[in-house]
Design a protein around this motif. Sequence first.
Motif, mmCIF file in Angstrom:
data_model
loop_
_atom_site.group_PDB
_atom_site.id
_atom_site.type_symbol
_atom_site.label_atom_id
_atom_site.label_comp_id
_atom_site.label_asym_id
_atom_site.label_seq_id
_atom_site.Cartn_x
_atom_site.Cartn_y
_atom_site.Cartn_z
ATOM 1 N N PHE A 5 -10.345 2.523 -1.730
ATOM 2 C CA PHE A 5 -11.055 1.997 -0.562
ATOM 3 C C PHE A 5 -12.306 2.818 -0.253
ATOM 4 C CE2 PHE A 5 -6.857 0.069 0.325
ATOM 5 C CZ PHE A 5 -7.270 -1.240 0.529
ATOM 6 N N GLN A 6 -12.250 4.104 -0.517
ATOM 7 C CA GLN A 6 -13.437 4.924 -0.331
ATOM 8 C C GLN A 6 -14.539 4.512 -1.300
ATOM 9 O OE1 GLN A 6 -12.762 9.114 -0.865
ATOM 10 N NE2 GLN A 6 -14.844 9.696 -0.292
ATOM 11 N N LEU A 52 0.828 -1.210 0.000
ATOM 12 C CA LEU A 52 0.000 0.000 0.000
ATOM 13 C C LEU A 52 0.863 1.261 0.000
ATOM 14 C CD1 LEU A 52 -2.830 -1.023 2.509
ATOM 15 C CD2 LEU A 52 -2.977 -0.878 0.016
ATOM 16 N N GLN A 110 0.929 4.043 -2.910
ATOM 17 C CA GLN A 110 0.716 5.462 -2.653
ATOM 18 C C GLN A 110 1.907 6.280 -3.127
ATOM 19 O OE1 GLN A 110 -2.131 7.062 -1.262
ATOM 20 N NE2 GLN A 110 -0.981 8.820 -2.054
ATOM 21 N N SER A 152 1.883 9.436 -5.588
ATOM 22 C CA SER A 152 2.239 10.735 -5.004
ATOM 23 C C SER A 152 3.419 11.391 -5.705
ATOM 24 C CB SER A 152 2.538 10.563 -3.510
ATOM 25 O OG SER A 152 1.410 10.060 -2.817
ATOM 26 N N PRO A 167 -4.647 4.488 -3.236
ATOM 27 C CA PRO A 167 -5.393 3.468 -2.485
ATOM 28 C C PRO A 167 -6.541 4.027 -1.662
ATOM 29 C CG PRO A 167 -3.174 3.779 -1.600
ATOM 30 C CD PRO A 167 -3.230 4.484 -2.900
ATOM 31 N N GLY A 168 -6.361 5.236 -1.112
ATOM 32 C CA GLY A 168 -7.440 5.815 -0.323
ATOM 33 C C GLY A 168 -8.695 6.019 -1.137
ATOM 34 N N GLN A 169 -8.526 6.463 -2.379
ATOM 35 C CA GLN A 169 -9.674 6.668 -3.263
ATOM 36 C C GLN A 169 -10.348 5.341 -3.607
ATOM 37 O OE1 GLN A 169 -8.632 8.889 -6.746
ATOM 38 N NE2 GLN A 169 -10.723 8.862 -7.606
#
Length: 255
Positions: free
Chosen positions: A45-46, A21, A25, A29, A41-43
């Motif tokens: 999982f959201q 992860l 990222q 980034s 990854p945040g997008q």
Amino acid sequence: MMTTRTTNELLLGAAPIVLVLLLWQGLVSYGYAPATLLPPPGQVFQRMAQLLTSVTFQQDIAATLFRLFAGFAIAVVIGVAAGIAAAVSPPVNAVIRPIVRVLAPLPKVALYPAFLLLLGFGHESKIMLVAADALFPILLSTYYGATTVEQKLIWSALAAGTPPRDVLWKVVLPAAMPSILTGCRIGLVISCIVVFLAEMITSTDGLGHVLVTAARTFQAVDMFVPLITISLLGLILNGLLQGLRAYLLRGFPSV
């Protein structure tokens, strides 16, 4: 002591996932991969959390799990039965051995067009493909476990008055259980891969279908959601099978 050991195993198991992860990222980034092709990854999982509340996505998960469990169950029943039969019966072994040698190395996905012609585009063809792929690891592990049972255990059971027919159920099958369950774990991993692949090739539902639909509409985030979902399902199912293995083999030294 046992709690500390379990905690350490969980931490060691989670470390590679965390590293993947972080690498994921970092690639986004620092601009090594465009976010349009590799979303952070945040997008992902959201988006997955949003889709999990959708009835349609829940139905896709249910369809994938149904095909996976049905095919895996068929593979377990046939694989264990055939493996035990081949181990205790030379005539059965003579029949099964050439079949295994010919079909085990064959990529089962090559048989999928034939399954489609014979069984149609519904659940049946996908279940059959899962069963065909998961069968041989289970069969071979069962055969190996049954043929490596110490002969003195069988002699002791017969000397104690156990009928020869009961020796199979009370001695051979329990002694071969560690090997059988190992084959089942391998078969379960293969089942997760194959059911996803079958749904990608031809399906109107399931997680594989979700990925293909997202790819056709260039929805990169929605492409990663089914990949993460099937990975998490595989992780959960593997953990449940490991728990079942520990329960069934609680009298064995290795558990």
